[in-house]
Structure formats: C-alpha cells, structure tokens
Design an enzyme around this catalytic site. Structure first.
Site, short mmCIF file in Angstrom:
data_model
loop_
_atom_site.label_atom_id
_atom_site.label_comp_id
_atom_site.label_asym_id
_atom_site.label_seq_id
_atom_site.Cartn_x
_atom_site.Cartn_y
_atom_site.Cartn_z
N SER A 42 37.99 -12.60 -68.69
CA SER A 42 39.35 -12.98 -68.31
C SER A 42 39.31 -14.01 -67.20
CB SER A 42 40.13 -11.74 -67.85
OG SER A 42 40.14 -10.75 -68.86
N ASN A 43 38.42 -13.81 -66.22
CA ASN A 43 38.30 -14.77 -65.12
C ASN A 43 37.76 -16.11 -65.61
OD1 ASN A 43 38.75 -13.26 -62.38
ND2 ASN A 43 37.66 -11.84 -63.70
N LYS B 70 32.07 -1.39 -69.75
CA LYS B 70 32.85 -1.81 -68.58
C LYS B 70 34.20 -1.13 -68.66
CE LYS B 70 35.14 -5.71 -66.32
NZ LYS B 70 35.41 -7.17 -66.28
#
Length: 377
Positions: free
Chosen positions: A108-109, A234
């Site tokens: 996402s980053n 994660k």
C-alpha cells in the site's frame, strides 16, 4: 503503518499452469545483471521494465528472520509522474543502513495499485540492485503480488521472481466475495493454488480494510500455513489475540524449533502494536512507519527483547503516536512528512491529491516527536 481500527478486528508473458511451478527462461534485464547501466531516474526505463538476461546471483537463499521489515514507498518524478528509480534506490539503501531486516515492494505504501506490471518489476529490480551494490545482497525483498484473479496473482509472483524478489505478499481476493464458496473454501483454494504455482514462497496478507472487510480467521491462516510454500503472515487487522493463536499453533506444527529462523513468520502489520505483538509471540513488524523512523522501530523491539520493558513501553508510546499520524494521512501524509523532515518524498501518483501547505505542515508536525526520537538514536 496501516489504517486498521483501534479496536481489534473479532508484463512479462505468463504461460505456466496453475498447479506447477513455472520453468523460467533466463531473460534478464538491464537492471538484473552485474554489467548493468547505473540507475538513472531520467532513463527511458524510468516507467517501464523489459526482460533480458537474468543474473542468477539475484536468486540466493535469503531466509525470513525476526525483525523489522519495511514496505517501501514508491517515488515519482514531479510533473511526469514517471517512476523515480534514483530516489527508490537511495531510500532502500538508507533503510538498509539503518539496520532493518528486510524490505517489501508493491505494498500500500508503494502505491502498487498505481503501477503497471512493468513498473512493478522496475521498482523491485531497482531495489534489489541498490541493495546488492550497497553491500546488502542477503537482505530479503518481499513483493506485493495480490490480485483479484488466481491467474494474475500467479503472474505477479512470477514477475516478482524475475525482478529479484524473494517472497510474495498476497492479499485474498474480495471483489466477488459474495459469490465465494462457504467456510472460506474459495479463499483457501486460491492461496493453495497460488502457492503451488509460485516460484517464490507466499506470505499471507490479512488486511480487512483493503479487501472489503474480509478478515481471515486464525483457523484459516493456520490451515494455510501447512502448505510448504506458504511461510508467513502479515496481520494488519490489529488483532493480537489472532496473532497469538497463529504464532502458537504454527510454532507447535513446526518440525524445526529455531526461534532465530521460524518456519512460519508472524508479523504485525503496524508499528503501533510492536511490543504487543511480541508479547503475543510474534516475530516483528512489517510496518510503513519505518520509512520515516526505522531506528525507532528497531530500537523499540530491541529494548523489549533485552527485557527493558519500561523503556520499550515508553518508546512504543512515541512510535504509536507517530503511527496514528501515518494512519490518518496514509501515503499522502507519510510522503509529506518525509518531504518535510528528510527533504524527499514528493507526491503520490494521481488521482491522489497533493496536500495543501496547511496539510503538509499538519503531517510534518504530527511526526515531530517521532523524528526527534529517531534523530537521538
């Protein structure tokens, strides 16, 4: 860094079949050999990637070990929004020198949803080459490979391998979730099929906020962990109870009891519950906040592991407050904070908006205490 709730949650061609690991022809790239051109943000490759001769030294054993993993940012040239390979390389090396355990691209980053297939490969290949050239050839790279179809997810895994990735981070599909078979059967089949075909091991990514609220239970994750090519998870759901159940169950199922090299790595998906996840039996974090303050994230975990619990708790408070700024601002806010404090970061790719001067100041100020801590380490 991830937008979880405060409350715990209850280009290359692809021709291989789904149920076997594809055989790869050594195609390679100008970013994937010892005789490559220097990284150049203004080169014709700045937003494209093409296969050519693969250097087999890119594919060495890089085991997952406990620690701090960073989902890196993707940087773009101002004006053109072309991929800025020079800044991507420089940032990766900065994180490696800070002492992080591994990097992750296409998260996402990393604005994976804004990148083409070839751009994704370019970012991963750039990161691998930068690490190798800077003396970090054994640092693992995790690559985000989730997609809505089984076929494209496998394609992303293959392309990640071609670009020098070591592990694939995979979200469950969710767009047609209302049509899925009951009891998560469709999701379980999806992960098993991808794991059967992927040339690199799979890390499950449980992030309900990114997949229409789909939240994998501990039972599903433990079941999937028994696939030999699924090696970790994660957990961005923020559920430490789930993390504890997964860590305990997978540890008991492990054939080799080596805490320094767990068979199944359990990572918190956000820095704001780093020590909480360690108490629950987790192995570390894969958290975007480490883009801004890698040393603070590392030190928090080190203090806990050294038994200095009061110091770890005090540092966790600062980290958690900084992470709240990151969660609220998302990739736009994190880039604004990096630009304000580190002098680089730039803007997210459109259609994400550029922050106003007032917003940029707000994000910068929100990270102030965290940056002061980072500079003290």
């Amino acid at each position: 860094m991830s937008p979880h709730n405060d409350a715990p949650s209850p280009s290359g061609s692809y021709t291989a079949g789904f149920n076997r690991i594809p055989s790869f022809r050594a195609n390679g790239s100008s970013l994937l050999s010892d005789h490559l051109m220097p990284l150049d943000a203004h080169s014709p490759l700045s937003s494209s990637y093409s296969s050519s001769n693969m250097d087999t030294s890119f594919h060495v054993d890089r085991p997952l070990v406990p620690g701090v993993y960073v989902p890196t940012m993707c940087f773009f040239e101002e004006g053109t929004e072309d991929v800025d390979t020079a800044t991507i390389a420089r940032h990766a090396v900065r994180l490696a020198k800070a002492g992080v355990t591994g990097l992750a691209t296409q998260g996402s980053n990393g604005e994976a949803v804004h990148l083409t297939h070839s751009e994704r490969q370019l970012v991963t290949a750039t990161t691998r080459k930068a690490l190798n050239d800077a003396g970090f050839p054994h640092m693992p790279i995790i690559v985000g490979c989730g997609s809505q179809s089984t076929r494209e997810t496998i394609q992303y895994c293959c392309e990640a391998w071609e670009a020098g990735g070591d592990y694939a981070l995979v979200l469950p599909p969710s767009y047609y979730a209302s049509l899925f078979a009951p009891s998560m059967e469709t999701v379980i089949e999806f992960f098993n099929t991808v794991a059967d075909a992927s040339p690199i091991p799979i890390i499950i990514y449980n992030f309900p906020g990114a997949v229409n609220g789909m939240d994998l239970s501990s039972d599903v994750i433990v079941k999937l962990s028994q696939h030999p090519n699924i090696v970790g998870v994660k957990l961005t759901c923020g559920n430490t109870g789930k993390l504890n159940r997964v860590a305990a169950a997978t540890r008991k199922l492990s054939k080799r009891q080596d805490p320094s090299k767990p068979e199944f790595l359990v990572l918190a998906g956000s820095a704001d519950f780093s020590i909480q996840s360690l108490v629950a039996g987790g192995h570390g974090i894969l958290a975007g906040l480490a883009n801004i303050a890698p040393k603070a994230c590392i030190k928090t975990i080190e203090l806990y592991n050294q038994g200095k619990y009061a110091e770890a708790e005090a540092m966790q408070e600062i980290v958690a407050q900084g992470d709240w700024t990151a969660i609220q601002g998302g990739v736009v806010g994190v880039k604004a904070g990096m630009q304000g404090w580190s002098g680089y970061g730039g803007y997210a790719r459109s259609p994400l908006p550029k922050p106003t001067p007032e917003q940029a100041k707000k994000w910068k100020d929100g990270f102030r205490d965290l940056i002061l801590l980072e500079k003290s380490l």
